[in-house]
Design a protein around this motif. Structure first.
Motif, mmCIF file in Angstrom:
data_model
loop_
_atom_site.group_PDB
_atom_site.id
_atom_site.type_symbol
_atom_site.label_atom_id
_atom_site.label_comp_id
_atom_site.label_asym_id
_atom_site.label_seq_id
_atom_site.Cartn_x
_atom_site.Cartn_y
_atom_site.Cartn_z
ATOM 1 N N PRO A 222 0.820 -1.213 0.000
ATOM 2 C CA PRO A 222 0.000 0.000 0.000
ATOM 3 C C PRO A 222 0.854 1.263 0.000
ATOM 4 C CG PRO A 222 0.102 -0.947 2.190
ATOM 5 C CD PRO A 222 0.779 -1.932 1.276
ATOM 6 N N LEU A 223 0.277 2.338 -0.498
ATOM 7 C CA LEU A 223 0.889 3.657 -0.418
ATOM 8 C C LEU A 223 0.418 4.301 0.878
ATOM 9 C CD1 LEU A 223 0.329 4.631 -4.139
ATOM 10 C CD2 LEU A 223 2.505 4.058 -3.063
ATOM 11 N N LEU A 224 1.365 4.734 1.701
ATOM 12 C CA LEU A 224 1.063 5.101 3.076
ATOM 13 C C LEU A 224 1.110 6.604 3.321
ATOM 14 C CD1 LEU A 224 3.258 2.394 4.853
ATOM 15 C CD2 LEU A 224 0.836 2.234 4.232
ATOM 16 N N HIS A 225 0.284 7.031 4.252
ATOM 17 C CA HIS A 225 0.302 8.393 4.774
ATOM 18 C C HIS A 225 0.103 8.269 6.274
ATOM 19 C CE1 HIS A 225 -0.137 12.790 4.156
ATOM 20 N NE2 HIS A 225 -0.889 12.734 5.250
ATOM 21 N N LEU A 226 0.879 8.996 7.062
ATOM 22 C CA LEU A 226 0.828 8.891 8.518
ATOM 23 C C LEU A 226 0.025 10.047 9.111
ATOM 24 C CD1 LEU A 226 2.306 6.682 10.299
ATOM 25 C CD2 LEU A 226 2.924 6.758 7.899
ATOM 26 N N SER A 227 -0.782 9.718 10.112
ATOM 27 C CA SER A 227 -1.616 10.717 10.761
ATOM 28 C C SER A 227 -1.959 10.255 12.170
ATOM 29 C CB SER A 227 -2.911 10.927 9.968
ATOM 30 O OG SER A 227 -3.820 11.751 10.669
ATOM 31 N N ASP A 231 -9.193 9.484 10.482
ATOM 32 C CA ASP A 231 -10.531 9.907 10.061
ATOM 33 C C ASP A 231 -10.509 11.365 9.589
ATOM 34 O OD1 ASP A 231 -11.634 7.445 10.665
ATOM 35 O OD2 ASP A 231 -12.289 8.043 12.671
ATOM 36 N N ARG A 232 -9.843 12.215 10.353
ATOM 37 C CA ARG A 232 -9.748 13.622 9.973
ATOM 38 C C ARG A 232 -8.987 13.773 8.663
ATOM 39 N NH1 ARG A 232 -5.856 17.037 9.638
ATOM 40 N NH2 ARG A 232 -4.421 15.586 10.674
ATOM 41 N N THR A 233 -7.898 13.031 8.543
ATOM 42 C CA THR A 233 -7.080 13.146 7.330
ATOM 43 C C THR A 233 -7.849 12.708 6.099
ATOM 44 O OG1 THR A 233 -5.052 12.845 8.610
ATOM 45 C CG2 THR A 233 -4.928 12.405 6.250
ATOM 46 N N TYR A 276 -4.417 2.937 -0.987
ATOM 47 C CA TYR A 276 -3.873 4.063 -0.229
ATOM 48 C C TYR A 276 -4.352 3.905 1.210
ATOM 49 C CZ TYR A 276 -2.963 6.266 -4.762
ATOM 50 O OH TYR A 276 -2.516 6.541 -6.027
ATOM 51 N N ARG A 277 -3.436 4.066 2.165
ATOM 52 C CA ARG A 277 -3.812 3.882 3.562
ATOM 53 C C ARG A 277 -3.298 5.042 4.407
ATOM 54 N NH1 ARG A 277 -2.678 -2.571 4.720
ATOM 55 N NH2 ARG A 277 -3.474 -3.308 2.700
ATOM 56 N N VAL A 278 -4.166 5.571 5.225
ATOM 57 C CA VAL A 278 -3.788 6.568 6.219
ATOM 58 C C VAL A 278 -3.757 5.850 7.557
ATOM 59 C CG1 VAL A 278 -4.324 8.777 7.294
ATOM 60 C CG2 VAL A 278 -4.867 8.403 4.872
ATOM 61 N N VAL A 293 6.155 2.151 1.923
ATOM 62 C CA VAL A 293 6.250 3.231 0.935
ATOM 63 C C VAL A 293 5.405 4.406 1.413
ATOM 64 C CG1 VAL A 293 5.950 3.906 -1.466
ATOM 65 C CG2 VAL A 293 6.576 1.536 -0.908
ATOM 66 N N LEU A 294 6.068 5.447 1.863
ATOM 67 C CA LEU A 294 5.394 6.658 2.288
ATOM 68 C C LEU A 294 5.242 7.583 1.088
ATOM 69 C CD1 LEU A 294 4.455 7.936 5.073
ATOM 70 C CD2 LEU A 294 6.493 9.369 4.867
ATOM 71 N N HIS A 295 4.035 8.140 0.936
ATOM 72 C CA HIS A 295 3.739 8.997 -0.233
ATOM 73 C C HIS A 295 3.234 10.342 0.305
ATOM 74 C CE1 HIS A 295 2.957 10.018 -4.266
ATOM 75 N NE2 HIS A 295 1.946 9.210 -4.555
#
Length: 323
Positions: A222-227, A231-233, A276-278, A293-295
């Motif tokens: 997955p393509l990752l985003h950290l938060s 839910d807010r993101t 895509y995963r947050v 993989v951070l995007h």
């Protein structure tokens, strides 16, 4: 410790020259920060004539990253081989290999967008033959010896830093790509988790009497985003992930497939799909994947949100993985 990747394609729909320049500068600052914090690789790519300003010059970007960093590798995944002049590309890669001390990784594919070939007046139907010529020329040119190119004697200098040559992989999702890699004794980089194609590549290595290896994406990449608050993101920034997913989907038809495969048409569908995963830092650590993989700037993500994601990755995920 998994391989850690920060990916940049510098997409920004509706960008102004000033905003895009700021995005490019931020990406370089992010690359330097990633380098200082032990991230393995910066990944970038090549697409042309895209309305949302997708990066068309990955080697120029790679050179800037090398100038801003000391250790991190840059993987160009992938170049569209037949759109490049073989001699000029051999020189460009050699210079970047020297500048970086061998930190450049190039994946050469043939692309999947006929309109990019039309833009540069390159015959789509000849892409396989052009790719063969490109790869053969690179390998020969990097020896520093004189050779015959299109009927004339040529010799390129300087030789690259890496012996016997800079790391070059053949990308693709077809048997033709696997055969090409095996024939030339080059590593193979399937665009997706395709174990049957890896097996075919190994058969072809035996048939050609060459040696090679496969760098294949895991079944789950997955393509990752950290938060701290996914839910807010998703609510505030999900449209950026959806823009990129829908762009990739628009490029796929028939047998043409990009590495990112999403059928989502809404943010909620995209979130449920998992391409895509947050994630919170804790969720990211618990994934247990071999490659993360951070995007951070996906789909024109605002710079401040991209920085939040990258800092969480560096400050809370990487130390946990190392410990």
């Amino acid at each position: 410790m998994p391989v850690t990747v920060v990916r940049f394609n510098l997409v920004e729909p509706g960008a102004t020259p000033a905003s895009l320049a700021a995005r490019y500068r931020a990406a370089l600052e992010m690359a330097a920060y990633a380098d200082e914090n032990g991230v393995s690789t910066v990944q970038t790519e090549e697409h042309h004539g895209v309305a949302d300003n997708w990066l068309p010059s990955p080697f120029a970007f790679a050179g800037a990253v090398f100038g801003a960093t000391r250790r991190i590798a840059v993987t160009v995944s992938a170049i569209i081989g037949p759109l490049h002049d073989p001699l000029r590309l051999a020189e460009e890669i050699a210079v970047l290999d020297l500048l970086s001390g061998g930190r450049l990784v190039t994946v050469a594919g043939i692309g999947y967008r006929p309109e990019e070939y039309a833009l540069f007046d390159v015959d789509w139907k000849r892409r396989g033959r052009l790719q063969d010529e490109l790869l053969e020329t690179l390998l020969t040119a990097w020896t520093g010896e004189e050779f015959t190119y299109r009927g004339r004697a040529v010799r390129l200098t300087p030789r690259p830093y890496t012996d016997p040559h800079p790391l070059l992989l053949v990308g693709g999702s077809s048997r033709a790509a696997a055969r090409r890699a095996a024939r030339l004794g080059l590593p193979f980089f399937p665009s997706a988790n395709l174990p049957e194609l890896e097996a075919y590549y190994k058969e072809q290595l035996s048939a050609y009497g060459t040696e090679g290896w496969t760098m294949m994406p895991a079944a789950e990449t997955p393509l990752l985003h950290l938060s701290e608050d996914p839910d807010r993101t998703w609510a505030e920034y999900g449209r950026h992930f959806l823009h990129e997913a829908r762009t990739y989907a628009s490029w796929q038809s028939g047998d043409i497939r990009s590495a990112v495969r999403s059928a989502a048409t809404t943010v909620d569908e995209l979130r449920a799909e998992g391409v895509y995963r947050v994630l919170t830092p804790g969720q990211c650590v618990e994934l247990g994947l071999d490659s993360l993989v951070l995007h951070p700037l996906a789909g024109g993500m605002p710079l401040e949100e991209g920085w939040r994601s990258l800092r969480l990755f560096a400050e809370k995920v990487l130390p946990a993985l190392a410990g």
